[in-house]
Design an enzyme around this catalytic site. Structure first.
Site, mmCIF file in Angstrom:
data_model
loop_
_atom_site.group_PDB
_atom_site.id
_atom_site.type_symbol
_atom_site.label_atom_id
_atom_site.label_comp_id
_atom_site.label_asym_id
_atom_site.label_seq_id
_atom_site.Cartn_x
_atom_site.Cartn_y
_atom_site.Cartn_z
ATOM 1 N N VAL A 1 1.179 -3.860 3.833
ATOM 2 C CA VAL A 1 1.051 -5.148 4.549
ATOM 3 C C VAL A 1 2.296 -6.026 4.492
ATOM 4 O O VAL A 1 2.350 -7.050 5.180
ATOM 5 C CB VAL A 1 -0.141 -6.025 4.078
ATOM 6 C CG1 VAL A 1 -1.434 -5.597 4.690
ATOM 7 C CG2 VAL A 1 -0.216 -6.141 2.596
ATOM 8 N N SER B 1 0.796 -1.234 0.000
ATOM 9 C CA SER B 1 0.000 0.000 0.000
ATOM 10 C C SER B 1 0.825 1.279 0.000
ATOM 11 O O SER B 1 0.272 2.354 -0.226
ATOM 12 C CB SER B 1 -0.929 0.012 1.206
ATOM 13 O OG SER B 1 -1.982 -0.878 0.985
ATOM 14 N N TYR C 1 -3.017 -2.474 -10.619
ATOM 15 C CA TYR C 1 -3.037 -2.337 -9.152
ATOM 16 C C TYR C 1 -2.133 -3.371 -8.475
ATOM 17 O O TYR C 1 -1.261 -3.028 -7.656
ATOM 18 C CB TYR C 1 -4.481 -2.456 -8.642
ATOM 19 C CG TYR C 1 -4.572 -2.522 -7.137
ATOM 20 C CD1 TYR C 1 -4.363 -1.391 -6.354
ATOM 21 C CD2 TYR C 1 -4.828 -3.735 -6.483
ATOM 22 C CE1 TYR C 1 -4.424 -1.458 -4.974
ATOM 23 C CE2 TYR C 1 -4.896 -3.800 -5.096
ATOM 24 C CZ TYR C 1 -4.679 -2.665 -4.345
ATOM 25 O OH TYR C 1 -4.724 -2.731 -2.979
ATOM 26 N N TYR D 1 -4.126 3.643 7.902
ATOM 27 C CA TYR D 1 -5.482 3.083 7.951
ATOM 28 C C TYR D 1 -6.222 3.515 9.204
ATOM 29 O O TYR D 1 -6.083 4.650 9.634
ATOM 30 C CB TYR D 1 -5.442 1.550 7.825
ATOM 31 C CG TYR D 1 -4.737 1.148 6.574
ATOM 32 C CD1 TYR D 1 -5.273 1.445 5.332
ATOM 33 C CD2 TYR D 1 -3.513 0.510 6.611
ATOM 34 C CE1 TYR D 1 -4.612 1.109 4.170
ATOM 35 C CE2 TYR D 1 -2.846 0.165 5.448
ATOM 36 C CZ TYR D 1 -3.411 0.475 4.238
ATOM 37 O OH TYR D 1 -2.764 0.146 3.102
ATOM 38 N N LYS E 1 0.481 3.293 -3.060
ATOM 39 C CA LYS E 1 -0.757 4.043 -3.331
ATOM 40 C C LYS E 1 -0.572 5.561 -3.242
ATOM 41 O O LYS E 1 -1.248 6.316 -3.927
ATOM 42 C CB LYS E 1 -1.853 3.621 -2.337
ATOM 43 C CG LYS E 1 -2.288 2.166 -2.469
ATOM 44 C CD LYS E 1 -3.211 1.796 -1.310
ATOM 45 C CE LYS E 1 -3.694 0.367 -1.364
ATOM 46 N NZ LYS E 1 -4.455 0.009 -0.151
HETATM 47 N N1 LIG Z 1 -2.537 -2.700 3.140
HETATM 48 C C1 LIG Z 1 -1.946 -3.111 2.048
HETATM 49 O O1 LIG Z 1 -0.737 -3.000 1.900
HETATM 50 C C2 LIG Z 1 -2.848 -3.786 1.052
HETATM 51 C C3 LIG Z 1 -2.251 -3.943 -0.322
HETATM 52 C C4 LIG Z 1 -2.504 -5.298 -0.915
HETATM 53 N N2 LIG Z 1 -1.849 -5.384 -2.179
HETATM 54 C C5 LIG Z 1 -3.982 -5.572 -1.081
HETATM 55 O O2 LIG Z 1 -4.492 -5.274 -2.100
HETATM 56 O O3 LIG Z 1 -4.650 -6.085 -0.227
#
Ligand SMILES: NC(=O)CC[C@H](N)C(=O)O
Length: 313
Positions: A267, A69, A197, A249, A72
């Site tokens: 994650v 993430s 993505y 988050y 992003k």
């Molecule tokens: N929190 C994350 O890093 C989520 C990204 C992970 N690629 C997902 O789509 O669930």
């Protein structure tokens, strides 16, 4: 702009790293993407890079991991550069959700059915559909090149195994993408958007590269070496604000109180954080807390922030 206290950071870091590593067993490595479950839960790496080029690293900082993430934040800025603010924010909102990163609850609860913000999965999937390019390959290449440029080199490398693992286990992300299509938010085909993505989530970095990217954000979009403008200031401002309100988050409020720096987690256990105008930081520790943020990484940043009064607030 006050100098970082390098001597004190250097002197304290081994102990603070050990303390943070000690709480790693209280968290869990992500396993919903099978490839991520192979990570060492006790690993902990740290790198800080200041605007004047001074740097310091500790622990498993040479270890590479996927951005997840953290990417992003950067796809958001690229989408803003490609489309402008008005178009991007007609498709994603600006508000924290209070729900977990992969929740789709509010997509149905609140009208219009656009994701609350670009840093939750639903929002980042919409952002992937806004990246310019004539094919999925071109879009992915543009993202890898943009991220690599900010990290101070060539395009970032894709971790094929993680990409395949994400794509084959990403049922929840897939269902969100179909839901968004039904709401009229996604303009390209679901599988095309998800390829872009999943691929940007699977780009490889180490803590040094994360710190270098964070430094560009801390300098409001300027390259720390050449001084060249890489990102318009306004778009960096938007990204940094999202990092404060939603970057960790539904742990973002607690993180703002305990650490007080713009940051973004993934994650895989990575955290990118920055001291505005001063330095970029990259951390990795794959064991995660209940919000999906590195448990040891957050602890380490909290210790450093309190020790050196880094909070912006
Ligand atoms: N929190 C994350 O890093 C989520 C990204 C992970 N690629 C997902 O789509 O669930």
């Amino acid at each position: 702009m006050n100098e970082l206290n390098w001597n004190a950071i250097n002197a304290g870091l081994p102990r603070w790293m050990e303390e943070a590593r000690g709480i790693a067993p209280l968290g869990k490595v992500a396993s919903y993407i099978p490839e991520l479950s192979k990570a060492d839960p006790e690993a902990l790496g740290f790198h800080i890079l200041a605007a004047d080029g001074k740097s310091l690293s500790a622990g498993d900082c040479g270890q590479r991991f996927t951005m997840q993430s953290i990417s992003k934040v950067f796809t958001l800025m690229l989408a803003l550069m490609d489309n402008g603010e008005e178009r991007v924010f007609s498709k994603v909102g600006m508000e924290p959700t209070g729900d977990s990163f992969n929740s789709m609850l509010k997509l149905e609860l609140v009208q219009p059915g656009i994701p609350f913000n670009p840093l939750i999965n639903a929002g980042a999937i919409v952002i992937s559909s806004l990246i310019a390019g004539s094919s999925n390959e071109e879009k992915s290449e543009r993202i890898a090149a943009f991220l690599g440029r900010l990290a101070g080199g060539g395009p970032l490398e894709l971790d094929e195994a993680t990409y395949r693992s994400e794509s084959s286990s990403g049922h929840l992300n897939r269902s969100m993408a179909y839901f968004l299509t039904d709401n009229g938010v996604l303009e390209s085909a679901v599988e095309d958007v998800l390829e872009v993505y999943f691929k940007h989530c699977s780009l490889l970095v180490d803590c040094g590269q994360l710190a270098r990217m964070a430094l560009v954000l801390s300098l409001d979009g300027l390259d720390p070496v050449s001084g060249e403008r890489l990102i318009p200031r306004r778009f960096v401002q938007i990204a940094k604000t999202f990092m404060v309100t939603c970057g960790m988050y539904n742990g973002s409020g607690e993180f703002a109180i305990d650490v007080g720096l713009p940051a973004k987690s993934g994650v895989s256990g990575g955290i990118l954080a920055l001291l505005p105008g001063r330095a970029g930081i990259g951390v990795v520790g794959p064991s995660l807390n209940r919000h999906g943020n590195s448990i040891a990484g957050v602890h380490l940043l909290e210790t450093l922030s309190k020790e050196f009064d880094w909070s912006l607030f």
